[in-house]
Structures are given as structure tokens and as C-alpha cells.
Design a protein around this motif. Structure first.
Motif, PDB file in Angstrom:
ATOM      1  N   ARG A   1       0.853  -1.189   0.000  1.00 31.03           N
ATOM      2  CA  ARG A   1       0.000   0.000   0.000  1.00 31.03           C
ATOM      3  C   ARG A   1       0.885   1.234   0.000  1.00 31.03           C
ATOM      4  N   ALA A   2       0.771   2.032  -1.030  1.00 32.76           N
ATOM      5  CA  ALA A   2       1.627   3.210  -1.199  1.00 32.76           C
ATOM      6  C   ALA A   2       0.802   4.487  -1.049  1.00 32.76           C
ATOM      7  N   THR A   3       1.346   5.439  -0.281  1.00 30.62           N
ATOM      8  CA  THR A   3       0.660   6.702  -0.040  1.00 30.62           C
ATOM      9  C   THR A   3       1.621   7.864  -0.242  1.00 30.62           C
ATOM     10  N   PRO A   4       1.454   8.659  -1.293  1.00 27.28           N
ATOM     11  CA  PRO A   4       2.299   9.847  -1.447  1.00 27.28           C
ATOM     12  C   PRO A   4       1.837  10.954  -0.509  1.00 27.28           C
ATOM     13  N   VAL A   5       2.796  11.618   0.117  1.00 26.94           N
ATOM     14  CA  VAL A   5       2.494  12.713   1.044  1.00 26.94           C
ATOM     15  C   VAL A   5       3.394  13.900   0.725  1.00 26.94           C
ATOM     16  N   ALA A   6       2.920  15.099   1.071  1.00 28.70           N
ATOM     17  CA  ALA A   6       3.696  16.330   0.920  1.00 28.70           C
ATOM     18  C   ALA A   6       3.747  17.023   2.271  1.00 28.70           C
ATOM     19  N   VAL A   7       4.957  17.349   2.735  1.00 23.35           N
ATOM     20  CA  VAL A   7       5.140  18.010   4.023  1.00 23.35           C
ATOM     21  C   VAL A   7       5.867  19.326   3.787  1.00 23.35           C
ATOM     22  N   PRO A   8       5.330  20.453   4.275  1.00 18.29           N
ATOM     23  CA  PRO A   8       5.956  21.750   4.010  1.00 18.29           C
ATOM     24  C   PRO A   8       7.263  21.957   4.791  1.00 18.29           C
ATOM     25  N   TYR A   9       8.097  22.824   4.240  1.00 19.12           N
ATOM     26  CA  TYR A   9       9.270  23.329   4.946  1.00 19.12           C
ATOM     27  C   TYR A   9       8.917  24.626   5.656  1.00 19.12           C
TER      28      TYR A   9
ATOM     29  N   ALA B   1      21.283  25.191  -6.704  1.00 18.28           N
ATOM     30  CA  ALA B   1      21.830  25.985  -7.805  1.00 18.28           C
ATOM     31  C   ALA B   1      20.861  26.167  -8.957  1.00 18.28           C
ATOM     32  N   PHE B   2      19.833  25.313  -9.074  1.00 16.74           N
ATOM     33  CA  PHE B   2      18.969  25.361 -10.250  1.00 16.74           C
ATOM     34  C   PHE B   2      17.480  25.383  -9.915  1.00 16.74           C
ATOM     35  N   GLY B   3      17.116  25.728  -8.690  1.00 21.64           N
ATOM     36  CA  GLY B   3      15.696  25.791  -8.372  1.00 21.64           C
ATOM     37  C   GLY B   3      15.429  25.829  -6.890  1.00 21.64           C
ATOM     38  N   ARG B   4      14.166  25.614  -6.528  1.00 22.07           N
ATOM     39  CA  ARG B   4      13.755  25.632  -5.133  1.00 22.07           C
ATOM     40  C   ARG B   4      12.499  24.787  -4.971  1.00 22.07           C
ATOM     41  N   ARG B   5      12.193  24.426  -3.712  1.00 19.89           N
ATOM     42  CA  ARG B   5      10.906  23.792  -3.420  1.00 19.89           C
ATOM     43  C   ARG B   5      10.482  24.190  -2.009  1.00 19.89           C
ATOM     44  N   ALA B   6       9.181  24.181  -1.776  1.00 18.90           N
ATOM     45  CA  ALA B   6       8.617  24.662  -0.520  1.00 18.90           C
ATOM     46  C   ALA B   6       8.386  23.549   0.486  1.00 18.90           C
ATOM     47  N   GLY B   7       8.679  22.334   0.119  1.00 19.95           N
ATOM     48  CA  GLY B   7       8.498  21.181   0.992  1.00 19.95           C
ATOM     49  C   GLY B   7       8.946  19.948   0.243  1.00 19.95           C
ATOM     50  N   LEU B   8       8.753  18.791   0.846  1.00 19.63           N
ATOM     51  CA  LEU B   8       9.185  17.574   0.157  1.00 19.63           C
ATOM     52  C   LEU B   8       8.016  16.615  -0.024  1.00 19.63           C
TER      53      LEU B   8
ATOM     54  N   ALA C   1      -1.282  13.478   2.915  1.00 15.70           N
ATOM     55  CA  ALA C   1      -1.714  12.857   1.667  1.00 15.70           C
ATOM     56  C   ALA C   1      -2.673  13.792   0.934  1.00 15.70           C
ATOM     57  N   GLU C   2      -3.567  14.459   1.681  1.00 16.46           N
ATOM     58  CA  GLU C   2      -4.475  15.427   1.074  1.00 16.46           C
ATOM     59  C   GLU C   2      -3.705  16.633   0.547  1.00 16.46           C
ATOM     60  N   LEU C   3      -2.676  17.063   1.273  1.00 17.14           N
ATOM     61  CA  LEU C   3      -1.863  18.179   0.795  1.00 17.14           C
ATOM     62  C   LEU C   3      -1.164  17.804  -0.505  1.00 17.14           C
ATOM     63  N   TYR C   4      -0.725  16.561  -0.623  1.00 22.79           N
ATOM     64  CA  TYR C   4      -0.128  16.108  -1.886  1.00 22.79           C
ATOM     65  C   TYR C   4      -1.163  16.162  -3.004  1.00 22.79           C
ATOM     66  N   ARG C   5      -2.355  15.681  -2.748  1.00 20.74           N
ATOM     67  CA  ARG C   5      -3.390  15.659  -3.793  1.00 20.74           C
ATOM     68  C   ARG C   5      -3.767  17.077  -4.239  1.00 20.74           C
ATOM     69  N   SER C   6      -3.738  18.025  -3.312  1.00 14.77           N
ATOM     70  CA  SER C   6      -4.219  19.366  -3.635  1.00 14.77           C
ATOM     71  C   SER C   6      -3.131  20.313  -4.124  1.00 14.77           C
ATOM     72  N   GLY C   7      -1.856  20.002  -3.824  1.00 13.86           N
ATOM     73  CA  GLY C   7      -0.832  20.980  -4.183  1.00 13.86           C
ATOM     74  C   GLY C   7       0.564  20.423  -4.320  1.00 13.86           C
ATOM     75  N   ALA C   8       0.703  19.262  -4.925  1.00 15.13           N
ATOM     76  CA  ALA C   8       2.014  18.615  -5.008  1.00 15.13           C
ATOM     77  C   ALA C   8       3.043  19.462  -5.749  1.00 15.13           C
ATOM     78  N   ALA C   9       2.593  20.272  -6.704  1.00 15.48           N
ATOM     79  CA  ALA C   9       3.534  21.033  -7.529  1.00 15.48           C
ATOM     80  C   ALA C   9       4.388  21.989  -6.707  1.00 15.48           C
ATOM     81  N   GLU C  10       3.870  22.468  -5.571  1.00 15.60           N
ATOM     82  CA  GLU C  10       4.643  23.389  -4.741  1.00 15.60           C
ATOM     83  C   GLU C  10       5.840  22.709  -4.089  1.00 15.60           C
ATOM     84  N   TYR C  11       5.814  21.385  -4.028  1.00 17.55           N
ATOM     85  CA  TYR C  11       6.819  20.666  -3.254  1.00 17.55           C
ATOM     86  C   TYR C  11       7.775  19.880  -4.147  1.00 17.55           C
ATOM     87  N   THR C  12       7.900  20.320  -5.387  1.00 19.08           N
ATOM     88  CA  THR C  12       8.882  19.752  -6.301  1.00 19.08           C
ATOM     89  C   THR C  12       9.908  20.817  -6.637  1.00 19.08           C
ATOM     90  N   PHE C  13      10.956  20.419  -7.359  1.00 18.21           N
ATOM     91  CA  PHE C  13      11.996  21.363  -7.761  1.00 18.21           C
ATOM     92  C   PHE C  13      11.651  22.091  -9.062  1.00 18.21           C
TER      93      PHE C  13
END
Length: 395
Positions: free
Chosen positions: A7-15, A22-29, A368-380
Motif C-alpha cells: 500500500r503506497a501513499t504519497p504525502v507532501a510536508v511543508p518546509y 543551484a537550479f531551483g527551489r521547493r517549498a516542501g518535500l 496525503a491530502e496536501l499532496y493531492r491538492s498541491g504537489a507542484a509546490e513541493y517539487t523542484f
């Protein structure tokens, strides 16, 4: 015992502050949490960094299911060989974090069944606490100076700063500010993430020498080991290989070329904890220390690496973790991500069976809900970096 489901669950946690490189930023992982279920009711935990994306990790996990479901989780070596050889997944790369999550979950089950913490299964405690550096996000010199003070007040012994700005003067200002804020006793490690050509690297190392750097991580391309060795041979600032050393085969090549003074290792980049232990042994035979690398991980993967580090002598340097950046974690209790859980830059080795951590169901659901609603904020995928069309090396 047999594995019945993954059972796999993607999650997003803010910084608390953006991670900048050197080439970008992200607001969480983003991480993918794995729960491995068995026919005897024992569940093992694993975690895969979303490298290069959560979609890739989830796809790999689906591809692994026919090889994993029905297997005995206590036969860890046999299962990984089945994945690597029968499933032809042995060319580790983007598939590696998912495989590492499966292997970690097996070890968690083995520890729970035997009633032993994972550290005991990997050789027993060589150390009771594991040291991690304080991650200083790239910012204005004033911001870096303040974060250096924060690290010193928290008792950290090593700070890690991303550099590799478009202008060397910017890097010099940030390193100078960190040294001023953290004080003369603080170890200062910097990481340009391959941003420099060999000539630019030597110029930068000369300019930064007065700040007494502990290590410079991957100053030049990790795919040109003779040039890494060239830089190492012309500077007395110790070099740490990272992008050059993600797998055991890579590490062997770094050693053969004499291209680094320390080697970065990561169970998620090389298919599991056993391979990370093997990496450390190979480097020990060459007389080099190893440093645990992180792609950004929460309490499950952090605990997994912690057990192996505690059982392995040549993890002599402060390791990478994200406690200084994370606002929260997904595990119950004091162990996990936020910086408040560290004591003098160290974490205690969990003494419960297996990984010794338990998921907090409410937090998993929230993130998990934060990932579903806003995963793009937590990528590079930083829009500003995309507009500037960055390339390697910068100069």
C-alpha cells in the motif's frame, strides 16, 4: 510468512523555509510511504523519496508487485535478487527509491518478528547517537547569518549550505555570513551541485579557503571523474563525492580515480540498506569516510538510515537530514523530522523492534491530502528557474 499487499501513499510536508539549490527551489518535500502487509498480520514500513517524481515511484511499485506479493519478506536477499535478476530491475537509477522502500519494509518486518531493533541486525551499535548537519537554506547573507546563529544555539556542530550562484561573489558573501553567524567552531560544508567547471571550481575553492570549509560537495560534474581528481589534486579543501557516487559501481569508480576525500552514500539511490552497508565497507577498505545522503526524507526513511549508520564505523562525518527545514513529520513521538527533536545535532537510535517508528494516521491523511491538492509546490520545478533555461556547468 508471505507478503500479501503493498500500500503506497504519497504525502507532501511543508518546509519552514524554501530549500534552494543551484537550479531551483521547493517549498516542501514529497515522499511515498509504503506499508507492506503480510498473511500473519505483521506490517512493514518503507519510504521512497519522490525521485524523480512520485508518479515514477508509484509506477515502479506497481511494476514490482508481481515479484513481491507472495514472497517471504524474511528472505531479504532472495527477494532483492528476484527483483534485480528475474525482474531485470538491477540497472538502478530512477527505480531505486521504490526498491529501497520495499527492502526497508522487509527489514522492518524481520526486526518486528525477531523482536530486535534494526541496528542489531546490521552489526549492533557502534554508536548510540548519529550526527546530522544543520541544513541552511540559501538566502540573503543576513538570512544565512541568522540561520547560522540558530544552528549554533541548537548545538549543531556542522552547517550545510547550498552554493553555486550565478556569481561567485554571491557565494562568498553567503559563506562569510554563515561563518560569522555560526562562529569559528562550526563545521561549514558547502554544495555547488556540479555548478562549476574545473577551472571555476579551483578559483572558487581558493576564494573560499579562508572560511575553513569542512567539505565541498560535488563542485564539478559527477560524470567526469578525471576532472574531479584534477580539482582534488590542486586544492587542499576536502571534496565529497555525491552525484558521482550514487551507486556502488559509481563509488568504485570514484575510488579508482582518487576523485574524492569522502564518499556520499544513500540507500534510496542504490536499492536498499544492505547496499549502503556494502558501500561503507568498500570505502572503509579504501580508507575513506562515508556520509549519508538524503533526497529529502521523513521519519521512516530517516530511521532506516539511522540504524545502519549507528552500526557502521566509518560514518565519521555529520550526515544529511531535513530536520532543520521540515515543519512536521508523519511518525508518532519525538523521533522524526522537526529540528526540535535533535539534541546537539544528533538523533538517538530507536530501540523498538524493526525500524522503531509508527505512522501517525492523522498526519499521513493530512499530508496525503496536501499532496493531492498541491504537489507542484513541493517539487523542484521552480518557475523562475524554468524561465532562465539553466545549464550545467554554470561557468
Amino acid at each position: 510468512m508471505r507478503i500479501t499487499a503493498l500500500r503506497a501513499t504519497p504525502v507532501a510536508v511543508p518546509y519552514r523555509t524554501d530549500e534552494v539549490w543551484a537550479f531551483g527551489r521547493r517549498a516542501g518535500l514529497v515522499s511515498v510511504l509504503l506499508e507492506m502487509e503480510t498473511d500473519e498480520g505483521v506490517t512493514g514500513l518503507g519510504e521512497a523519496a519522490a525521485y524523480p517524481s512520485a508518479d515514477v515511484v508509484l509506477s515502479v511499485l506497481r511494476g514490482l508487485e508481481p515479484l513481491v506479493v507472495g514472497a517471504d519478506p524474511l528472505r531479504v536477499e532472495a527477494l532483492i535478487q528476484r527483483i534485480d535478476v528475474v525482474g531485470t530491475w538491477h540497472h538502478v537509477g530512477h527505480s531505486s527509491p521504490a526498491i529501497a522502500a520495499v527492502e526497508t519494509a522487509c527489514w522492518d518486518i524481520l526486526g518486528k518478528v525477531s523482536g530486535q531493533p534494526l541496528v542489531n541486525l546490521f552489526g549492533g551499535r557502534f554508536r548510540d547517537r548519529v550526527e546530522y548537519f544543520h541544513y541552511v537554506a540559501a538566502a540573503s547573507p543576513e538570512g544565512v547569518r541568522d540561520e547560522g546563529r540558530r544552528a549554533a544555539e541548537a548545538g549543531a556542530r556542522v552547517c550545510y549550505l547550498k552554493i553555486g550562484a550565478d556569481e561567485l561573489a554571491t557565494d562568498i558573501d553567503r559563506v562569510a555570513a554563515l561563518r560569522e553567524g555560526a562562529g569559528p567552531e562550526m563545521g561549514v560544508r558547502v554544495d555547488p551541485n556540479e555548478a562549476w567547471s574545473p577551472g571555476a571550481a579551483l578559483r572558487a575553492l581558493r576564494a573560499l579557503r579562508e572560511y575553513d570549509l569542512e567539505l565541498v560537495e560535488q563542485p564539478v560534474s559527477g560524470r567526469n571523474l578525471p576532472e574531479m581528481a584534477y580539482v582534488r589534486g590542486r586544492s587542499d579543501v576536502p571534496l565529497l563525492a555525491n552525484e558521482a557516487s550514487w551507486t556502488r559501481a559509481d563509488q568504485l569508480a570514484v575510488l579508482q580515480h582518487g576523485a574524492a576525500d569522502a564518499i556520499s552514500v544513500d540507500h534510496q539511490m542504490d536499492g536498499g540498506l544492505l547496499n549502503m552497508k556494502r558501500s561503507a565497507g568498500m570505502c572503509a577498505a579504501a580508507g575513506l569516510p562515508v556520509v549519508k545522503h538524503s533526497l529529502g526524507e521523513l521519519g521512516v526513511a530517516l530511521a532506516a538510515g539511522l540504524h545502519v549508520i549507528a552500526a557502521t564505523p566509518n560514518f565519521r562525518c555529520a550526515n544529511q537530514a531535513y530536520g532543520a527545514l521540515l515543519t512536521d513529520d508523519v511518525v508518532i513521538g519525538a523521533f522524526g523530522g522537526p529540528a526540535a527533536n535533535y539534541r546537539d545535532g544528533c538523533l538517538e537510535v530507536p530501540d523498538g523492534p524493526g525500524l522503531g517508528v509508527t505512522l501517525d494516521a492523522d498526519k499521513v491523511a493530512r499530508y496525503a491530502e496536501l499532496y493531492r491538492s498541491g504537489a507542484a509546490e513541493y517539487t523542484f520545478h521552480d518557475p523562475e528557474a524554468l524561465r532562465t533555461a539553466p545549464a550545467l556547468p554554470k561557468r
